[in-house]
Enzyme design. Sequence first.
Site, mmCIF file in Angstrom:
data_model
loop_
_atom_site.group_PDB
_atom_site.id
_atom_site.type_symbol
_atom_site.label_atom_id
_atom_site.label_comp_id
_atom_site.label_asym_id
_atom_site.label_seq_id
_atom_site.Cartn_x
_atom_site.Cartn_y
_atom_site.Cartn_z
ATOM 1 N NE ARG A 176 -5.335 -2.765 -2.910
ATOM 2 C CZ ARG A 176 -6.340 -2.424 -2.099
ATOM 3 N NH1 ARG A 176 -7.506 -3.061 -2.202
ATOM 4 N NH2 ARG A 176 -6.198 -1.478 -1.186
ATOM 5 C CE LYS A 200 -2.801 -3.893 -0.439
ATOM 6 N NZ LYS A 200 -1.771 -2.873 -0.147
ATOM 7 C CG HIS A 279 -1.015 -0.048 -8.477
ATOM 8 N ND1 HIS A 279 -1.902 -0.752 -7.688
ATOM 9 C CD2 HIS A 279 -0.687 1.064 -7.769
ATOM 10 C CE1 HIS A 279 -2.091 -0.095 -6.551
ATOM 11 N NE2 HIS A 279 -1.361 1.002 -6.571
ATOM 12 N NE ARG A 282 -5.563 0.400 -5.911
ATOM 13 C CZ ARG A 282 -6.611 0.341 -5.103
ATOM 14 N NH1 ARG A 282 -7.806 0.076 -5.603
ATOM 15 N NH2 ARG A 282 -6.488 0.557 -3.807
ATOM 16 C CG HIS A 305 -6.714 3.679 -0.311
ATOM 17 N ND1 HIS A 305 -6.570 4.817 -1.084
ATOM 18 C CD2 HIS A 305 -6.040 2.699 -0.965
ATOM 19 C CE1 HIS A 305 -5.846 4.527 -2.148
ATOM 20 N NE2 HIS A 305 -5.511 3.249 -2.092
ATOM 21 C CE1 TYR A 314 -4.335 7.103 -6.954
ATOM 22 C CE2 TYR A 314 -5.073 6.831 -4.694
ATOM 23 C CZ TYR A 314 -4.681 6.288 -5.907
ATOM 24 O OH TYR A 314 -4.640 4.941 -6.048
#
Length: 335
Positions: A176, A200, A279, A282, A305, A314
């Site tokens: 990210r 995150k 992004h 990514r 994730h 995706y």
Amino acid sequence: MKQQSLTKLAEGFLAMLRDERGASEHTLRAYRRELHDFVEYLEEKLGGSAKIRSVEHTHIRAYLSVLYEKGLTKASAARALAAIRSWFKWLAKAGHVEQNPALLVSTPKLPKHLPRVPGVEELNRVMNSLSAQQSHPSAIRPRMDGAPRVEADEEVAAWPERDRLIFELLYGCGIRNSELVGLDVKSIAWGDDAIRVFGKGKKERLVPLGDEAAAAVRAYLPMRKERLEKAGKAKLVHDGALLMNARMRGTCRLTTRSVGRIVKKIALSRGLAADVHPHTLRHAFGTHLLEEGADLRAIQEMLGHERLSTTQRYTQLTVGQVQRVYDETHPRSRQ
């Protein structure tokens, strides 16, 4: 339990996001804005001394209607509702309310559109051009103190080695933008051919560092060291941020906003779509891995994730490829 004001309850939730979940500054700003506006609306409708237990789902629905009247899109309203739901989930868990009234409010239906991802050949062309650009002399004019002289909007032209590394890490590692600017020199685990990333919630993961990305790092580090020493900041050579701003100000760490400008300007100059941003690279990382047959769970691990369902999005980007395979191989696809 003593009743607290709506504002204090909102601040308590934001403090939890920051201290317990390690939410980024960007996330905190977004939640603070959404909750501040909602609290302001509630106090206007229910009075300045309104209690959180008096808030019902009808108030939340009415607030969304107000947002639409102001011209906000469904996507913006959905973000506001998501923040309100998270807040009430925390309030219910902490015992401030008995249940989450936001669960009774339907999420606005958003139009489904798939982001366009540049093809492998397109991105390889950009990467190769960035690599070749490093062989040309820099156009930066040195100042009297030896620090590079650049204008506020000249970050792109200022440092070819750094700009190439930005693309190599975003596309080659799939990290990210926030993770990218958060990298330090010590984040590079040369012994493991990987980089140590904090995603995150401050969750740590190791992401493979490919040959081209590693080469970009090695080409960049000597330039970084030279610039830091000229700017009188040699102490940051081994401990500072990996990606530095060209002005060498403050901690010298590049910002996510600058990365966005760099990516967009380079993308446009190389013939990519105008909507390309960090992004996008990514997304391209995950999409291209999937198209080449990579395991979905391996992609999930590399992207950081938490849920596999997030990674599965995706698969939507490769519907065209699946259709081509069907058309070319299934006997019932041809007359």
